[in-house]
Design a protein around this motif. Structure first.
Motif, PDB file in Angstrom:
ATOM      1  N   GLY A 853       6.074 -29.106  -6.476  1.00 42.64           N
ATOM      2  CA  GLY A 853       4.999 -29.740  -5.322  1.00 42.64           C
ATOM      3  C   GLY A 853       5.895 -30.352  -4.096  1.00 42.64           C
ATOM      4  O   GLY A 853       5.534 -29.791  -3.098  1.00 42.64           O
ATOM      5  N   PHE A 854       7.599 -30.139  -4.162  1.00 34.80           N
ATOM      6  CA  PHE A 854       8.255 -31.218  -3.029  1.00 34.80           C
ATOM      7  C   PHE A 854       9.519 -30.392  -3.046  1.00 34.80           C
ATOM      8  O   PHE A 854       9.795 -29.616  -3.797  1.00 34.80           O
ATOM      9  CB  PHE A 854       7.879 -32.394  -3.153  1.00 34.80           C
ATOM     10  N   LYS A 855       9.389 -29.568  -1.851  1.00 34.39           N
ATOM     11  CA  LYS A 855      11.215 -28.690  -1.708  1.00 34.39           C
ATOM     12  C   LYS A 855      11.531 -29.429  -0.017  1.00 34.39           C
ATOM     13  O   LYS A 855      11.130 -28.988   1.018  1.00 34.39           O
ATOM     14  CB  LYS A 855      10.637 -27.058  -2.372  1.00 34.39           C
ATOM     15  N   GLN A 856      12.763 -29.605  -0.099  1.00 36.10           N
ATOM     16  CA  GLN A 856      13.976 -29.344   1.571  1.00 36.10           C
ATOM     17  C   GLN A 856      12.906 -27.932   1.930  1.00 36.10           C
ATOM     18  O   GLN A 856      12.934 -26.977   1.561  1.00 36.10           O
ATOM     19  CB  GLN A 856      14.691 -29.675   0.963  1.00 36.10           C
ATOM     20  N   CYS A 857      12.720 -28.278   3.343  1.00 41.21           N
ATOM     21  CA  CYS A 857      12.918 -26.901   3.770  1.00 41.21           C
ATOM     22  C   CYS A 857      14.550 -26.144   4.801  1.00 41.21           C
ATOM     23  O   CYS A 857      14.754 -27.347   5.746  1.00 41.21           O
ATOM     24  CB  CYS A 857      11.746 -26.770   5.093  1.00 41.21           C
ATOM     25  N   PRO A 858      14.673 -25.840   4.382  1.00 47.20           N
ATOM     26  CA  PRO A 858      15.886 -24.733   4.764  1.00 47.20           C
ATOM     27  C   PRO A 858      16.163 -24.999   6.312  1.00 47.20           C
ATOM     28  O   PRO A 858      14.787 -23.953   6.434  1.00 47.20           O
ATOM     29  CB  PRO A 858      16.605 -23.571   3.901  1.00 47.20           C
ATOM     30  N   ALA A 859      16.999 -24.714   7.035  1.00 49.24           N
ATOM     31  CA  ALA A 859      17.546 -23.890   8.273  1.00 49.24           C
ATOM     32  C   ALA A 859      17.931 -22.965   7.785  1.00 49.24           C
ATOM     33  O   ALA A 859      19.016 -22.335   7.149  1.00 49.24           O
ATOM     34  CB  ALA A 859      18.505 -25.107   8.717  1.00 49.24           C
ATOM     35  N   GLU A 860      17.739 -21.731   8.449  1.00 49.07           N
ATOM     36  CA  GLU A 860      17.863 -20.451   8.478  1.00 49.07           C
ATOM     37  C   GLU A 860      18.995 -20.156  10.032  1.00 49.07           C
ATOM     38  O   GLU A 860      18.371 -20.437  10.675  1.00 49.07           O
ATOM     39  CB  GLU A 860      16.879 -19.286   8.804  1.00 49.07           C
ATOM     40  N   TYR A 861      19.569 -19.509   9.949  1.00 47.05           N
ATOM     41  CA  TYR A 861      20.893 -18.956  10.230  1.00 47.05           C
ATOM     42  C   TYR A 861      20.437 -17.268  10.558  1.00 47.05           C
ATOM     43  O   TYR A 861      19.477 -16.448  10.273  1.00 47.05           O
ATOM     44  CB  TYR A 861      21.657 -18.106   9.320  1.00 47.05           C
ATOM     45  N   LEU A 862      20.448 -17.182  12.028  1.00 42.35           N
ATOM     46  CA  LEU A 862      19.902 -16.504  13.438  1.00 42.35           C
ATOM     47  C   LEU A 862      21.134 -15.945  14.085  1.00 42.35           C
ATOM     48  O   LEU A 862      22.182 -17.153  14.636  1.00 42.35           O
ATOM     49  CB  LEU A 862      18.252 -16.962  14.259  1.00 42.35           C
ATOM     50  N   SER A 863      20.954 -14.425  14.623  1.00 45.60           N
ATOM     51  CA  SER A 863      21.589 -14.196  15.187  1.00 45.60           C
ATOM     52  C   SER A 863      20.890 -14.582  16.625  1.00 45.60           C
ATOM     53  O   SER A 863      20.356 -14.938  17.038  1.00 45.60           O
ATOM     54  CB  SER A 863      22.482 -12.756  15.067  1.00 45.60           C
ATOM     55  N   GLN A 864      22.126 -13.785  17.578  1.00 47.24           N
ATOM     56  CA  GLN A 864      21.751 -14.488  19.278  1.00 47.24           C
ATOM     57  C   GLN A 864      20.278 -13.189  19.107  1.00 47.24           C
ATOM     58  O   GLN A 864      19.432 -13.841  20.378  1.00 47.24           O
ATOM     59  CB  GLN A 864      22.507 -14.487  20.559  1.00 47.24           C
ATOM     60  N   GLU A 865      20.481 -12.474  18.955  1.00 50.65           N
ATOM     61  CA  GLU A 865      19.725 -11.438  19.305  1.00 50.65           C
ATOM     62  C   GLU A 865      18.202 -11.793  18.560  1.00 50.65           C
ATOM     63  O   GLU A 865      17.211 -12.363  19.289  1.00 50.65           O
ATOM     64  CB  GLU A 865      19.508  -9.943  18.844  1.00 50.65           C
ATOM     65  N   GLU A 866      18.319 -12.525  17.496  1.00 52.92           N
ATOM     66  CA  GLU A 866      17.267 -12.805  16.425  1.00 52.92           C
ATOM     67  C   GLU A 866      16.542 -14.534  16.889  1.00 52.92           C
ATOM     68  O   GLU A 866      15.602 -13.840  16.874  1.00 52.92           O
ATOM     69  CB  GLU A 866      17.762 -13.127  14.453  1.00 52.92           C
ATOM     70  N   TYR A 867      17.605 -14.943  17.974  1.00 55.13           N
ATOM     71  CA  TYR A 867      17.532 -16.305  17.963  1.00 55.13           C
ATOM     72  C   TYR A 867      16.298 -16.283  19.434  1.00 55.13           C
ATOM     73  O   TYR A 867      14.978 -16.562  19.550  1.00 55.13           O
ATOM     74  CB  TYR A 867      17.997 -17.231  18.311  1.00 55.13           C
ATOM     75  N   VAL A 868      16.156 -15.065  19.823  1.00 52.59           N
ATOM     76  CA  VAL A 868      15.767 -15.017  21.723  1.00 52.59           C
ATOM     77  C   VAL A 868      14.432 -14.594  21.176  1.00 52.59           C
ATOM     78  O   VAL A 868      12.935 -14.846  21.388  1.00 52.59           O
ATOM     79  CB  VAL A 868      16.363 -13.741  22.383  1.00 52.59           C
ATOM     80  N   THR A 869      14.387 -13.157  19.879  1.00 53.59           N
ATOM     81  CA  THR A 869      13.207 -12.321  19.941  1.00 53.59           C
ATOM     82  C   THR A 869      12.094 -13.502  19.183  1.00 53.59           C
ATOM     83  O   THR A 869      10.982 -13.905  19.734  1.00 53.59           O
ATOM     84  CB  THR A 869      13.018 -11.431  18.312  1.00 53.59           C
ATOM     85  N   TRP A 870      12.997 -14.704  18.563  1.00 54.35           N
ATOM     86  CA  TRP A 870      11.674 -15.499  17.588  1.00 54.35           C
ATOM     87  C   TRP A 870      11.298 -17.045  18.437  1.00 54.35           C
ATOM     88  O   TRP A 870      10.654 -17.295  18.385  1.00 54.35           O
ATOM     89  CB  TRP A 870      12.452 -16.244  16.280  1.00 54.35           C
ATOM     90  N   SER A 871      12.350 -16.718  19.339  1.00 56.65           N
ATOM     91  CA  SER A 871      12.238 -17.802  20.568  1.00 56.65           C
ATOM     92  C   SER A 871      11.160 -17.413  21.737  1.00 56.65           C
ATOM     93  O   SER A 871       9.855 -18.006  21.813  1.00 56.65           O
ATOM     94  CB  SER A 871      13.170 -18.359  21.528  1.00 56.65           C
TER      95      SER A 871
END
Length: 1007
Positions: A853-871
Motif C-alpha cells: 500500500g506504499f510506494k515511493q513516487c519516482p522522478a521522471e526524465y523529461l527532455s526540454q520539449e517535454e518539460y515545456v509542454t508539461w509545464s
C-alpha cells in the motif's frame, strides 16, 4: 370552535365532524398530556373500545412511548364515530380536566345529567369506583415509597454519623501522625549530630594513627642508630682488649721468638672467629626485630588498604552519579540555549513584521491624506462642471422651445432652417466624442436634421459619460458603433465588476416604423418621477417624430431630471433609482451568503415604499457614488454582516438592482420560523488563534480548528454563531458564539503583543500545550474580493470596483488573518504522503515502501520539449533534487500510483502543496516533532544518509516555520509517542490511515 361549544348545553349537540375537528386541532397537546392506561377503563365501559383494542394500545411493541399509544387510541376512537369522540371527552372530565377545558372551552362538571348516556348509571358508578380504587392504590404506593424514603434517610443519617466518627478518628490519627513526624524530625537531627561527631572522631583517629606511624618509624630509626653505636662500642672494646692482650703477649713472648709466628696466627684466627660470631648474633637480633615490626606494619597496611578500597568504590559510585547529573544538566542547558536562540529569531521576525506593519501604516496614512486632498479637488471641479451642465441644460431647453416653435410654423424657406441650425450650434458646441458613442441613423426618414440630432445626443444621459472614455483611442476620427460595442464587450468579459452602469448598457435607437426589436434590451427605469406623463407625451408625438425626437420631448419637464440607464444583470433584474437617505432605516434585510440578501420589511411612507419595494425582493447590487471611495458592489454571495455594512453606508441618491425571488424568500422564512437556521449564512473557517470560553454560550476553540459559521449577526450582536465540525462526517457538533472578524483580529494582535512582552513565541513543543497562534498574512492589494472582505471584519464582501479598492493608498499592504476560509474535499483514492522534516521522510519512505500500500513516487526524465509542454499544462510538481537535472516529479507519476490504490510517498518541499491542490491532489502531511533526544534515536538512519544530528535539527526548525503557510491541516506526531524507528513507523501508519478517513479542508488560494 370554543365559542360554539359554549353556545350549546352539551357536546352531544355537535356533529361528528365538528367534534373530531376540535380534537384534531389539539392533537399535539393531547398526546403529550394524557396517560392512556387511565382512560381505557372508562372507554371500555362506554363500549367504544374492546379488550383487544385496549391490549393493543397498552402493550403493543410497535408503540415505544405514550404519545404513540395515545395517537393510536385516537385513531381507534375516530373509527367509532361520534360516540368515540363523546366518550373520549367525557373521560377527560375525570382524569384530565385541563385538557378537557382546552379542547372544548367548557369547565368540567361531573353531573350525571350532562353525560351522553353511552353507559348506564350503575356502570358509571362502577367505573368511578374503579377510578377511585386506582387512585387509592396510587396513594398507597406513594405512602410506601415515602416510608421507604424515610428509612433510606434514617440509614443515610446513621451512615453520616459513622462517617463523622470516622472523620474524628482520622483527625486524631492526623494529630498523632504530625506528632510522630515532629519526633522523627527531632531524632533525625540527633542522628545527624551523631554522624557529625562520629566523623570528627574518625578524623581524630586517623590523625592519631598517622602520628603513631610516624612515631614507630622514628623509633625504628633510633633503634638502628643505637645498634650501630653498640656495635662500634663492642668493636672498640674488642680492639682495645686485643691490643692489650697482644701487648702482654708480646711482652711475655718477647723472649720466645721462635713461637711468635704460630701464636700470632692462632690469635688472628681467634680474632676472626670472634668477629664473625659477634656480627651474626647482632644481625640475627636485628632481623628478628625487623620481622616482627614488618608483620605488624603489614597487618596495619592490609587493614588500611581494605578501608581505602571501600572508600574508593564509594567515591567511584558518587563520581559516576555526578557525571550523569552533569550530562543531564549539559543537555538541558544546550536544549534551553537552542530554544532561546529559536525564540530570539522568532521574536526578531515578529518585531520586524510589526515594524513593517507600522511603516506601511504610516505610508497608508500619508497616501490616504494625499488621496483625500485629490478627491476634494476633484469634488470642487465636479461641482463646477455640474453648474456648467445645468447652465447648458437651460440653454438647451430654450433652444428646444424655439425648435418646436419653428416646427409649428409653416416652412419659411431654407434660410430660416439654416438660421435655426446655426442658433443650435451657437447654443451648444458639438461634442464629437459623445456623438460617436451612438451616431444617429438618418436612413429611417427622420424629420430632424443632423444638427438637431447632434443636439439631442448632447442631451442624452448616455453621452454624459466620464471623460476617461475619450482616452481609449489615439485616432482623431471617432470610432464606429461596432468598434464601441466590441470594446464594451471585451471590458465586460475581462472585468465585469469594474464597469459602471452606463458603460455596460447598449442603446439602440430605432425608427417609429422599424421592425428590428431586441428583446434582450427591455429595461425598466424607475426614479420616482411621474412616468405616466412621459409615456403620454411619447404616445402623442409618436405619429410625427422618430425615437430620438420622442425621447427629447419626453425629457421636456419643468425641472430637468438626469436619468441613468439601467444595467441588466439577469432578465429579471430591475434597477431602481431613488433617494436612499439612511437606507437601513427605510428597509430591513435578512439572508446571507447562502440564500441571498432579501428585503424583510419596508418603512411606510419612505422613499423605498414609494418605489414599490416589498418583502421578498432580493437585492443584487448597490451603487452609491457620493462615498469616497465610491460604493459599487454586488450583494450576491455576501454575508448578512457585510450586506448590512454596505447598505449602512448609503445615505443619499442611490441605485439598487433588485429582482423578485419569492420562492427563496419563503424558504428562508420557513427555516427561520422553524428555527432550523438563524440566518442565511453558511461557510467554513479555519481558526488561526486559540480562543478561550469567557462567558456563557461562547465557543472554546483551539488553533487550527474547523468551524461552521451559520450566522454573522447572531441575535443582532457583533458576533458569529458557529459549530465545531466532526472531522470525519462534517456534522455540526458543539454550538456557540465566536468574535467577528475585526474583534478576532484585535484578539490576535493582543495575543501577539502579550507573547512579545513575555518573550515567548507561539510554538508548540513536542507533547506540550496546544498551539496558540498561526501567523497568516493576507495581501490586501492583491487578494481577491472574498479575501479582502476579511480585512473589513466580514467573510464575504461585495465585489467592489477595481478589485483592490480596499487598499488603494498602498502598493503593498497586508494584514494578519484570524480566520481563513476553507472548503471541504472528500478524495476517494489514496492520498499521497509528505513528511516533515524531509530528512526523516527519506528514512521513513525506505521503510514504508517495503510494506503493501506504499510506494515511493519516482522522478521522471523529461527532455526540454517535454518539460515545456508539461509545464504549460501545469503537470510539473517539483524537480527531483536527489537525481539531478531533467528529472521531475510529475502529476502523471502521482496519479498512476493513486489509481493502483497505493499511497505515493513524496519527497518534495512544502511549497509544492499548493501546486498539488491545483491538480485536485490533496496530500497527507505528517509532521514528526524532532529534538536532541529523538535525533539520537534516528542516528543510524542519519548515518546512512550522511546527515548529522545538527543538520537534522536545523532543517526541522526551518520546515516547522513553513508549516503555518501550508493551505491545509496536517497531522503531528509528538516525540513522546515513539521510542525507536519501528514504533515511529507504526505511529506513522496509524496517522496516515486516520487522515485518509478525514475530510480534507483546503484554504482559498490567493489570486
Amino acid at each position: 370552535m370554543a365559542e360554539l361549544c359554549r353556545m350549546d348545553s352539551t357536546l352531544t349537540a355537535l356533529d361528528e365532524e365538528m367534534l373530531w375537528d376540535m380534537l384534531e386541532s389539539h392533537r399535539c397537546k393531547i398526546v403529550q398530556s394524557i396517560c392512556p392506561s387511565r382512560l381505557t377503563p372508562y372507554l371500555r365501559q362506554a363500549k367504544v373500545l374492546g379488550q383487544l383494542d385496549e391490549e393493543e394500545v397498552l402493550h403493543s411493541p410497535r408503540f415505544t412511548n405514550s404519545a404513540m399509544r395515545v395517537g393510536h387510541l385516537l385513531d381507534l376512537l375516530k373509527a367509532r364515530g361520534k360516540n368515540g369522540a363523546v366518550a373520549f371527552l367525557e373521560s377527560l372530565k375525570f382524569h384530565n380536566p385541563d385538557v378537557y377545558t382546552l379542547v372544548t372551552g367548557l369547565q368540567p362538571d361531573i353531573d350525571f345529567s350532562t353525560f351522553s348516556g353511552l353507559m348506564e348509571t350503575s356502570k358509571l358508578t362502577e367505573c368511578l369506583a374503579g377510578a377511585i380504587s386506582s387512585l387509592q392504590e396510587e396513594l398507597a404506593q406513594e405512602k410506601a415509597q415515602r416510608e421507604m424514603l424515610l428509612r433510606r434517610c434514617q440509614q443515610l443519617k446513621e451512615r453520616l454519623g459513622l462517617a463523622e466518627a470516622r472523620a474524628e478518628g482520622l483527625r486524631q490519627l492526623e494529630v498523632d501522625h504530625s506528632r510522630m513526624k515532629r519526633e522523627v524530625s527531632a531524632h533525625f537531627h540527633e542522628v545527624l549530630k551523631l554522624k557529625d561527631e562520629m566523623l570528627n572522631l574518625s578524623l581524630h583517629y586517623s590523625n592519631a594513627l598517622r602520628e603513631k606511624e610516624l612515631a614507630a618509624t622514628r623509633c625504628h630509626s633510633l633503634q638502628e642508630e643505637l645498634y650501630l653505636v653498640k656495635q662500634e662500642l663492642q668493636r672498640a672494646s674488642l680492639v682495645s682488649s686485643c691490643e692489650r692482650e697482644s701487648r702482654e703477649r708480646s711482652l711475655r713472648l718477647a723472649s720466645d721468638l721462635e713461637c711468635e709466628g704460630e701464636e700470632l696466627n692462632r690469635l688472628k684466627e681467634e680474632n676472626e672467629k670472634l668477629r664473625s660470631m659477634t656480627f651474626s648474633l647482632v644481625e640475627k637480633d636485628i632481623l628478628e626485630q625487623s620481622l616482627d615490626e614488618a608483620r605488624e606494619s603489614k597487618q596495619e597496611l592490609v587493614d588500611r588498604i581494605h578501608s581505602l578500597r571501600e572508600r574508593a568504590v564509594a567515591a567511584e559510585r558518587q563520581q559516576k552519579q555526578y557525571w550523569e547529573e552533569k550530562e543531564q544538566t549539559l543537555l538541558q542547558f544546550r536544549k534551553t540555549q537552542v530554544d532561546c536562540e529559536l525564540y530570539r529569531e522568532k521574536m526578531t521576525t515578529l518585531q520586524g513584521q510589526v515594524a513593517e506593519l507600522q511603516k506601511e501604516r504610516d505610508q497608508a496614512y500619508t497616501a490616504r491624506d494625499g488621496a483625500q486632498m485629490e478627491m476634494s479637488q476633484r469634488l470642487v471641479e465636479k461641482d463646477a462642471l455640474r453648474r456648467r451642465v445645468f447652465e447648458l441644460t437651460e440653454q438647451v431647453c430654450e433652444l428646444r422651445t424655439q425648435l418646436r416653435r419653428l416646427q409649428a410654423e409653416p416652412p419659411a424657406g431654407p434660410k430660416q432652417e439654416a438660421g435655426a441650425r446655426e442658433l443650435c450650434l451657437r447654443g451648444k458646441q458639438r461634442l464629437v466624442r459623445m456623438h460617436a458613442m451612438c451616431p444617429p441613423d438618418d436612413s429611417d426618414g427622420s424629420l430632424l436634421s443632423s444638427t438637431e440630432s447632434r443636439l439631442w445626443w448632447d442631451l442624452n444621459p448616455t453621452s454624459s459619460r466620464e471623460q476617461m472614455d475619450s482616452f481609449r483611442s489615439s485616432s482623431p476620427m471617432p470610432p464606429s458603433q461596432q468598434s464601441l460595442y466590441k470594446r464594451v464587450a471585451e471590458d465586460f468579459l475581462e472585468d465585469p465588476e469594474s464597469l459602471s452602469f452606463p458603460e455596460v448598457l447598449e442603446v439602440r435607437l430605432q425608427g417609429a416604423t422599424g421592425d428590428d426589436t431586441d428583446t434582450d434590451l427591455e429595461y425598466e427605469i424607475l426614479d420616482g418621477a411621474d412616468l405616466s406623463q412621459s409615456e403620454d407625451s411619447l404616445l402623442e408625438s409618436s405619429q410625427s417624430l422618430n425615437v430620438s425626437e420622442r425621447l427629447c420631448l419626453s425629457a421636456d419637464i419643468n425641472v430637468p431630471v438626469r436619468r441613468r440607464p439601467a444595467r441588466k444583470i439577469l432578465s429579471q433584474v430591475t434597477v431602481l433609482a431613488f433617494k436612499g437617505d439612511a437606507l437601513l432605516e427605510q428597509i430591513g434585510v435578512i439572508g446571507g451568503n447562502l440564500t441571498g440578501i432579501f428585503i424583510h420589511h419596508v418603512t411606510p411612507g419612505s422613499a423605498a415604499n414609494e418605489m414599490a419595494l416589498r418583502p421578498g425582493t432580493q437585492i443584487m447590487m448597490v451603487d452609491y457614488k457620493p462615498t469616497e471611495p465610491s460604493l459599487r458592489a454586488t450583494l450576491e454571495n455576501t454575508t448578512l454582516e457585510q450586506a448590512v455594512g454596505l447598505l449602512r453606508r448609503v445615505n443619499g441618491s442611490c441605485y439598487l438592482s433588485v429582482k423578485i425571488n419569492t420562492e427563496g424568500y419563503k424558504n428562508l422564512i420557513q427555516d427561520l420560523d422553524a428555527k432550523v437556521v438563524t440566518s442565511g449564512d453558511s461557510f467554513y473557517i479555519r481558526v488561526n488563534l486559540a480562543m478561550h470560553r469567557k462567558g456563557v454560550g461562547e465557543l472554546h476553540a483551539h488553533c487550527n480548528d474547523i468551524l461552521h459559521v451559520t450566522d454573522t449577526m447572531f441575535q443582532g450582536q457583533s458576533c458569529w454563531h458557529a459549530y465545531h465540525v466532526n472531522p470525519y462526517t462534517m456534522k455540526d457538533m458543539e454550538p456557540g458564539t465566536i468574535p467577528n472578524y475585526s474583534q478576532a483580529q484585535q484578539q490576535l494582535l493582543a495575543l501577539i503583543q502579550d507573547m512579545t512582552q513575555r518573550c515567548t513565541v507561539p510554538r508548540k513543543p513536542s507533547g506540550g500545550p496546544q498551539k496558540l497562534v498561526r501567523i497568516v498574512s493576507v495581501d490586501k492589494a492583491g487578494a481577491s474580493s472574498r479575501s479582502s472582505s476579511f480585512d473589513q471584519g466580514q467573510l464575504t464582501s461585495g465585489r467592489e470596483e477595481g478589485g483592490s479598492s480596499m487598499c488603494f493608498w498602498a502598493e503593498n499592504c497586508f494584514t494578519l488573518a484570524p480566520y481563513t476560509l476553507v472548503h471541504p474535499h472528500r478524495p476517494a483514492r489514496p492520498r499521497p504522503v509528505l513528511f516533515v522534516p524531509r530528512v526523516v521522510g527519506k528514512i521513513l519512505s525506505k521503510k514504508l515502501s517495503l510494506l503493501q500500500g506504499f510506494k515511493q513516487c519516482p522522478a521522471e526524465y523529461l527532455s526540454q520539449e517535454e518539460y515545456v509542454t508539461w509545464s504549460q499544462r501545469g503537470d510539473i510538481i517539483q524537480e527531483g533534487e536527489s537525481i539531478g537535472d531533467h528529472h521531475w516529479v510529475t502529476r502523471h507519476a502521482v496519479e498512476s500510483l493513486m489509481n493502483t490504490s497505493t499511497h505515493a510517498l513524496l519527497d518534495v518541499r512544502l511549497d509544492s502543496v499548493r501546486v498539488l491542490h491545483r491538480m485536485d491532489i490533496f496530500p497527507i502531511i505528517v509532521h514528526v516533532s524532532v529534538n536532541e533526544k529523538t535525533a539520537k534515536r534516528l542516528r543510524k538512519g542519519l548515518q546512512r544518509l550522511g546527515t548529522s544530528e545538527e543538520q537534522l535539527l536545523e532543517a526541522a526548525r526551518q520546515e516547522e516555520g513553513e508549516l503555518d503557510r501550508v493551505p491545509c491541516l496536517y497531522s503531528s506526531l509528538a516525540s513522546d509517542n515513539w521510542s525507536d524507528l519501528d514504533s515511529l513507523l507504526s505511529c506513522v501508519r496509524l496517522a496516515i490511515a486516520d487522515e485518509q478517513k478525514k475530510v480534507v479542508w483546503t484554504e482559498q488560494s490567493p489570486c
